[in-house]
Design a protein around this motif. Structure first.
Motif, PDB file in Angstrom:
ATOM      1  N   UNK A  29       0.928  -1.231  -0.053  1.00 61.25           N
ATOM      2  CA  UNK A  29      -0.110  -0.021   0.159  1.00 61.25           C
ATOM      3  C   UNK A  29       1.081   1.192   0.022  1.00 61.25           C
ATOM      4  N   UNK A  30       0.678   2.114  -0.981  1.00 62.49           N
ATOM      5  CA  UNK A  30       1.253   3.503  -0.760  1.00 62.49           C
ATOM      6  C   UNK A  30       0.537   4.180  -0.389  1.00 62.49           C
ATOM      7  N   UNK A  40       3.895  20.062   0.088  1.00 56.35           N
ATOM      8  CA  UNK A  40       3.643  18.658  -0.646  1.00 56.35           C
ATOM      9  C   UNK A  40       3.175  17.337   0.423  1.00 56.35           C
ATOM     10  N   UNK A  41       2.483  16.489   0.072  1.00 56.87           N
ATOM     11  CA  UNK A  41       2.133  15.539   0.971  1.00 56.87           C
ATOM     12  C   UNK A  41       3.190  14.609   1.006  1.00 56.87           C
ATOM     13  N   UNK A  42       3.371  13.643   2.004  1.00 54.15           N
ATOM     14  CA  UNK A  42       4.518  12.733   2.009  1.00 54.15           C
ATOM     15  C   UNK A  42       3.932  11.270   1.622  1.00 54.15           C
ATOM     16  N   UNK A  43       5.034  10.767   0.969  1.00 55.13           N
ATOM     17  CA  UNK A  43       4.552   9.434   0.521  1.00 55.13           C
ATOM     18  C   UNK A  43       5.159   8.156   1.112  1.00 55.13           C
ATOM     19  N   UNK A  44       4.316   7.509   1.616  1.00 58.03           N
ATOM     20  CA  UNK A  44       4.715   6.287   2.429  1.00 58.03           C
ATOM     21  C   UNK A  44       4.598   4.812   1.848  1.00 58.03           C
ATOM     22  N   UNK A  53      12.045   9.270  -6.155  1.00 58.19           N
ATOM     23  CA  UNK A  53      12.693   8.152  -6.962  1.00 58.19           C
ATOM     24  C   UNK A  53      13.147   6.961  -6.047  1.00 58.19           C
ATOM     25  N   UNK A  54      13.275   7.011  -4.740  1.00 63.76           N
ATOM     26  CA  UNK A  54      13.399   6.098  -3.845  1.00 63.76           C
ATOM     27  C   UNK A  54      12.280   5.246  -3.943  1.00 63.76           C
ATOM     28  N   UNK A  55      11.016   5.625  -4.113  1.00 66.76           N
ATOM     29  CA  UNK A  55       9.836   4.743  -3.956  1.00 66.76           C
ATOM     30  C   UNK A  55       9.778   3.967  -5.295  1.00 66.76           C
ATOM     31  N   UNK A  56      10.214   4.530  -6.381  1.00 65.76           N
ATOM     32  CA  UNK A  56      10.293   3.628  -7.443  1.00 65.76           C
ATOM     33  C   UNK A  56      11.320   2.612  -7.512  1.00 65.76           C
ATOM     34  N   UNK A  88       0.883   7.520  -8.903  1.00 63.57           N
ATOM     35  CA  UNK A  88       0.379   6.299  -9.508  1.00 63.57           C
ATOM     36  C   UNK A  88       1.052   6.074 -10.931  1.00 63.57           C
ATOM     37  N   UNK A  89       1.636   7.445 -11.581  1.00 63.00           N
ATOM     38  CA  UNK A  89       2.248   7.391 -12.715  1.00 63.00           C
ATOM     39  C   UNK A  89       3.567   6.862 -12.520  1.00 63.00           C
TER      40      UNK A  89
END
Length: 89
Positions: A29-30, A40-44, A53-56, A88-89
């Motif tokens: 789950x992202x 900007x919101x945080x992505x977890x 880029x770390x997420x990808x 999502x992209x």
């Protein structure tokens, strides 16, 4: 009628506790989390915070050996949809 022919086999059964843990860890789950106004919101992902880029790279590593390539994206209600779409992209 012909008799069925075959060999008997003892097949080991998976441990039910281990199977439940494996199924839970398979779910990715992202989360796009609201931080502050004008920020900007945080992505977890996977209980850790990641930059774009770390997420990808992290997701590529996770899905390298998986047959199922499913991920869920959840955005806080305060987050503009554009941020969720960018993830999502």
């Amino acid at each position: 009628m012909d008799k069925e022919q075959g060999e008997t086999a003892q097949i080991p059964q998976p441990d039910q506790k281990q199977t439940a843990e494996q199924q839970q860890s398979r779910t990715v789950v992202i989360q796009v989390v609201w931080t502050k106004e004008d920020q900007p919101p945080t992505v977890r992902s996977i209980r850790t915070t990641c930059a774009g880029k770390n997420l990808e790279a992290r997701l590529a590593k996770i899905y390298l050996t998986r047959a199922e390539k499913v991920v869920f994206v959840r955005g806080d209600s305060e987050v503009d949809f554009q941020y969720v779409a960018d993830v999502m992209m």
